[in-house]
Design a protein around this motif. Sequence first.
Motif, PDB file in Angstrom:
ATOM      1  N   ALA A  21      10.224   0.361 -12.451  1.00  0.00           N
ATOM      2  CA  ALA A  21      11.427  -0.046 -11.637  1.00  0.00           C
ATOM      3  C   ALA A  21      10.781  -0.375 -10.144  1.00  0.00           C
ATOM      4  CB  ALA A  21      12.154   1.397 -11.461  1.00  0.00           C
ATOM      5  N   LEU A  22      11.106  -1.553  -9.599  1.00  0.00           N
ATOM      6  CA  LEU A  22      10.647  -2.056  -8.406  1.00  0.00           C
ATOM      7  C   LEU A  22      11.461  -1.479  -7.182  1.00  0.00           C
ATOM      8  CD1 LEU A  22       9.414  -4.042 -10.240  1.00  0.00           C
ATOM      9  CD2 LEU A  22       9.600  -5.730  -8.610  1.00  0.00           C
ATOM     10  N   PRO A  23      10.821  -0.781  -6.242  1.00  0.00           N
ATOM     11  CA  PRO A  23      11.535  -0.318  -5.117  1.00  0.00           C
ATOM     12  C   PRO A  23      12.031  -1.232  -4.103  1.00  0.00           C
ATOM     13  CG  PRO A  23       9.244  -0.071  -4.802  1.00  0.00           C
ATOM     14  CD  PRO A  23       9.444  -0.524  -6.130  1.00  0.00           C
ATOM     15  N   PRO A  24      13.319  -1.096  -3.628  1.00  0.00           N
ATOM     16  CA  PRO A  24      13.690  -2.116  -2.483  1.00  0.00           C
ATOM     17  C   PRO A  24      12.719  -1.975  -1.253  1.00  0.00           C
ATOM     18  CG  PRO A  24      15.055  -0.139  -2.401  1.00  0.00           C
ATOM     19  CD  PRO A  24      14.060   0.032  -3.677  1.00  0.00           C
ATOM     20  N   LEU A  25      12.707  -2.764  -0.529  1.00  0.00           N
ATOM     21  CA  LEU A  25      12.072  -3.078   0.572  1.00  0.00           C
ATOM     22  C   LEU A  25      12.228  -2.021   1.695  1.00  0.00           C
ATOM     23  CD1 LEU A  25       9.780  -4.866   1.935  1.00  0.00           C
ATOM     24  CD2 LEU A  25      11.476  -6.232   2.821  1.00  0.00           C
ATOM     25  N   ARG A  26      13.260  -1.220   1.736  1.00  0.00           N
ATOM     26  CA  ARG A  26      13.657  -0.573   2.753  1.00  0.00           C
ATOM     27  C   ARG A  26      12.743   1.036   2.442  1.00  0.00           C
ATOM     28  NH1 ARG A  26      18.274  -1.618  -0.056  1.00  0.00           N
ATOM     29  NH2 ARG A  26      19.059   0.168  -1.604  1.00  0.00           N
ATOM     30  N   GLU A  27      12.558   1.079   1.183  1.00  0.00           N
ATOM     31  CA  GLU A  27      11.825   2.186   0.547  1.00  0.00           C
ATOM     32  C   GLU A  27      10.194   2.326   0.865  1.00  0.00           C
ATOM     33  OE1 GLU A  27      13.154   3.531  -3.395  1.00  0.00           O
ATOM     34  OE2 GLU A  27      15.272   3.630  -2.449  1.00  0.00           O
ATOM     35  N   THR A  58       3.178  -5.107 -25.335  1.00  0.00           N
ATOM     36  CA  THR A  58       4.524  -4.471 -25.497  1.00  0.00           C
ATOM     37  C   THR A  58       5.441  -5.149 -24.452  1.00  0.00           C
ATOM     38  OG1 THR A  58       2.941  -2.414 -25.184  1.00  0.00           O
ATOM     39  CG2 THR A  58       5.705  -2.200 -24.287  1.00  0.00           C
ATOM     40  N   THR A  59       6.726  -5.002 -24.949  1.00  0.00           N
ATOM     41  CA  THR A  59       7.905  -5.604 -24.134  1.00  0.00           C
ATOM     42  C   THR A  59       8.225  -4.742 -22.815  1.00  0.00           C
ATOM     43  OG1 THR A  59       9.065  -6.301 -26.226  1.00  0.00           O
ATOM     44  CG2 THR A  59      10.166  -6.035 -24.157  1.00  0.00           C
ATOM     45  N   VAL A  60       8.327  -5.498 -21.715  1.00  0.00           N
ATOM     46  CA  VAL A  60       8.341  -4.678 -20.368  1.00  0.00           C
ATOM     47  C   VAL A  60       9.780  -5.128 -19.784  1.00  0.00           C
ATOM     48  CG1 VAL A  60       7.620  -4.658 -18.032  1.00  0.00           C
ATOM     49  CG2 VAL A  60       6.099  -4.825 -20.060  1.00  0.00           C
ATOM     50  N   LEU A  61      10.550  -3.969 -19.068  1.00  0.00           N
ATOM     51  CA  LEU A  61      11.716  -4.165 -18.559  1.00  0.00           C
ATOM     52  C   LEU A  61      11.588  -4.130 -17.026  1.00  0.00           C
ATOM     53  CD1 LEU A  61      14.702  -4.721 -18.694  1.00  0.00           C
ATOM     54  CD2 LEU A  61      15.177  -2.316 -18.911  1.00  0.00           C
ATOM     55  N   LYS A  80       0.709  -1.145  -0.123  1.00  0.00           N
ATOM     56  CA  LYS A  80      -0.093   0.107   0.059  1.00  0.00           C
ATOM     57  C   LYS A  80       0.917   1.215   0.003  1.00  0.00           C
ATOM     58  CE  LYS A  80      -0.553   0.087   5.047  1.00  0.00           C
ATOM     59  NZ  LYS A  80      -1.402  -0.019   6.381  1.00  0.00           N
ATOM     60  N   SER A  81       2.262   1.057  -0.144  1.00  0.00           N
ATOM     61  CA  SER A  81       2.954   2.160   0.052  1.00  0.00           C
ATOM     62  C   SER A  81       2.961   2.977  -1.188  1.00  0.00           C
ATOM     63  CB  SER A  81       4.568   1.604   0.177  1.00  0.00           C
ATOM     64  OG  SER A  81       4.919   1.010  -0.767  1.00  0.00           O
ATOM     65  N   PRO A  82       3.294   4.383  -1.302  1.00  0.00           N
ATOM     66  CA  PRO A  82       3.192   5.006  -2.458  1.00  0.00           C
ATOM     67  C   PRO A  82       4.299   4.507  -3.592  1.00  0.00           C
ATOM     68  CG  PRO A  82       3.238   6.465  -0.656  1.00  0.00           C
ATOM     69  CD  PRO A  82       3.226   5.241  -0.223  1.00  0.00           C
ATOM     70  N   ALA A  83       5.541   4.074  -3.365  1.00  0.00           N
ATOM     71  CA  ALA A  83       6.325   3.396  -4.098  1.00  0.00           C
ATOM     72  C   ALA A  83       5.619   2.453  -4.895  1.00  0.00           C
ATOM     73  CB  ALA A  83       7.780   3.277  -3.480  1.00  0.00           C
ATOM     74  N   PHE A  84       4.912   1.429  -4.076  1.00  0.00           N
ATOM     75  CA  PHE A  84       4.658   0.087  -4.708  1.00  0.00           C
ATOM     76  C   PHE A  84       3.140   0.422  -5.395  1.00  0.00           C
ATOM     77  CE2 PHE A  84       2.775  -4.035  -5.008  1.00  0.00           C
ATOM     78  CZ  PHE A  84       4.026  -4.756  -5.955  1.00  0.00           C
ATOM     79  N   ARG A  89       5.520 -12.767 -26.069  1.00  0.00           N
ATOM     80  CA  ARG A  89       5.846 -11.526 -25.456  1.00  0.00           C
ATOM     81  C   ARG A  89       7.018 -11.540 -24.660  1.00  0.00           C
ATOM     82  NH1 ARG A  89       1.576  -8.207 -21.654  1.00  0.00           N
ATOM     83  NH2 ARG A  89       2.781  -6.110 -21.423  1.00  0.00           N
ATOM     84  N   ILE A  90       7.720 -10.657 -24.448  1.00  0.00           N
ATOM     85  CA  ILE A  90       9.062 -10.748 -23.891  1.00  0.00           C
ATOM     86  C   ILE A  90       8.692  -9.713 -22.442  1.00  0.00           C
ATOM     87  CG2 ILE A  90      11.505 -10.088 -23.671  1.00  0.00           C
ATOM     88  CD1 ILE A  90      10.913 -12.360 -25.520  1.00  0.00           C
ATOM     89  N   ILE A  91       9.252 -10.256 -21.257  1.00  0.00           N
ATOM     90  CA  ILE A  91       9.287  -9.556 -20.066  1.00  0.00           C
ATOM     91  C   ILE A  91      11.045  -9.836 -19.649  1.00  0.00           C
ATOM     92  CG2 ILE A  91       8.599  -8.981 -17.905  1.00  0.00           C
ATOM     93  CD1 ILE A  91       5.854  -9.905 -18.407  1.00  0.00           C
ATOM     94  N   ALA A  92      11.727  -8.890 -19.580  1.00  0.00           N
ATOM     95  CA  ALA A  92      12.977  -8.891 -19.121  1.00  0.00           C
ATOM     96  C   ALA A  92      13.136  -8.381 -17.648  1.00  0.00           C
ATOM     97  CB  ALA A  92      13.887  -8.125 -20.000  1.00  0.00           C
ATOM     98  N   ALA A  93      14.114  -8.536 -16.985  1.00  0.00           N
ATOM     99  CA  ALA A  93      14.303  -8.368 -15.723  1.00  0.00           C
ATOM    100  C   ALA A  93      16.084  -8.182 -15.488  1.00  0.00           C
ATOM    101  CB  ALA A  93      13.496  -9.076 -14.425  1.00  0.00           C
TER     102      ALA A  93
END
Length: 460
Positions: A310-316, A165-168, A146-150, A278-282
Amino acid sequence: MSQTILLVDDEVKLLDVLSGVLEGLGYRPLTASSGAAALERLEQEPVDLVLTDLRMPGMSGQELLAEIRRRHPSMPVVIMTAYSSVRDAVQAIKDGAFDYIDKPIEQEELATTLANALRLHEALRDNERLRQELAGRYKFDTLVGKSPAFQKVLRAVSEVCEQRTTVLLTGESGSGKEVVARAIHFNSPRQRKPFVAVNCAAIPEALLESEFFGHVKGSFTGAVSNRIGRFAQAEGGTLFLDEVGDMPLNLQAKILRVLQERQYEPVGATGSRTADVRIIAATNRDLTAMVAENKFREDLYYRLAVFPIALPPLRERAEDIPLFLELFADDLAPTLGKRDIRFSPDAVRVLAAYRWPGNIRELQNCVERSLISARGPVISAADLPPYIAEKPGNGAAQDFPIQLDEASAAFERGLILEALKRADGVQVRAAELLGINERSLWHRLKKYEITVSKTVGPRS
């Protein structure tokens, strides 16, 4: 429990004979002397397979097949036919029957055909159950946060799901990139097709091309048979390229061609194959820096980064930690023989202040370890792994934004516990070590739920 087979034939004597044969093979036979009667029995009792004659008065076997396909799409149907009707039997297979058996029926052939049909049906049923289970697990409402970042991540996922669409996906290790990739797939029009994950860092470089594109027999030493690659496995679905930053440059050029032309060639093949994937890269690496250092192709980077998330780290996203604690505890507790487990407020404060260099994956491991250590239904700070309880900040340089009040409280609590430990539980001495009066220390002990005894720890 034996599997149930519904026999359909207008010859009553044949039904009796076949019933005995099926019982001898370990099946539970049901009988119907017409197509209409067979449909009634299907509505009344659970059936695993239908074995029906092709030519019957009234509703024919082909008409019965069509009706079964309409009412029970996954029901396997085997046709019995005389030699003169083989052409009709072949047409029945095209219409959805599993196979046909010639009359007079040989018991060995019957046993083999029924076993194969039931085995395939069971596999398809298991695949459908697994697909539904995975789809349920990766619905939007199962993405925790529920955080703004997520919430920003969730908005991006909802925007791109319906597209090709291809996702990175970028983010630190353990931040949930594959979970998000699966959520995109299972909430897209491709959800009924395969989701194939490849860890580009875990495959030997010499095998990467064969792994992705497959190979034909004899194309290299050890290629003793044809093999389909990951692109073929993911046809119509999604191919997840994890740790794409570790892909060698020579393979990057071939992946680029697939993205540009939607075609590829198996190793040793003379023709191209079309790729509807469909390509999803990480990656957890900085691809832009790698491009500048000529370690990653710039043209491939822009092909992959059509829609970056961009996935935020857990500390954020410390405010999401209580949600993860509940999720992991509910999931892991039953496997450890525990139930109704919860984390105490002081444990949550310590966990929220920790830096989590391993992100969500590390938190899940921490929950499992804490569940094992806890003796009651409430996990306290004392039940947490020592490296977390003793060093909530993990000694790392501070990243912002942070939850200052929670971090300060965890730091203050840690100092109080250390002072009490050095003072051997004597509060007057601990207050002196902390530079505060005894009354001030008492208020803090109450605030942080610290019980003072010969062994200092939180209240359970």
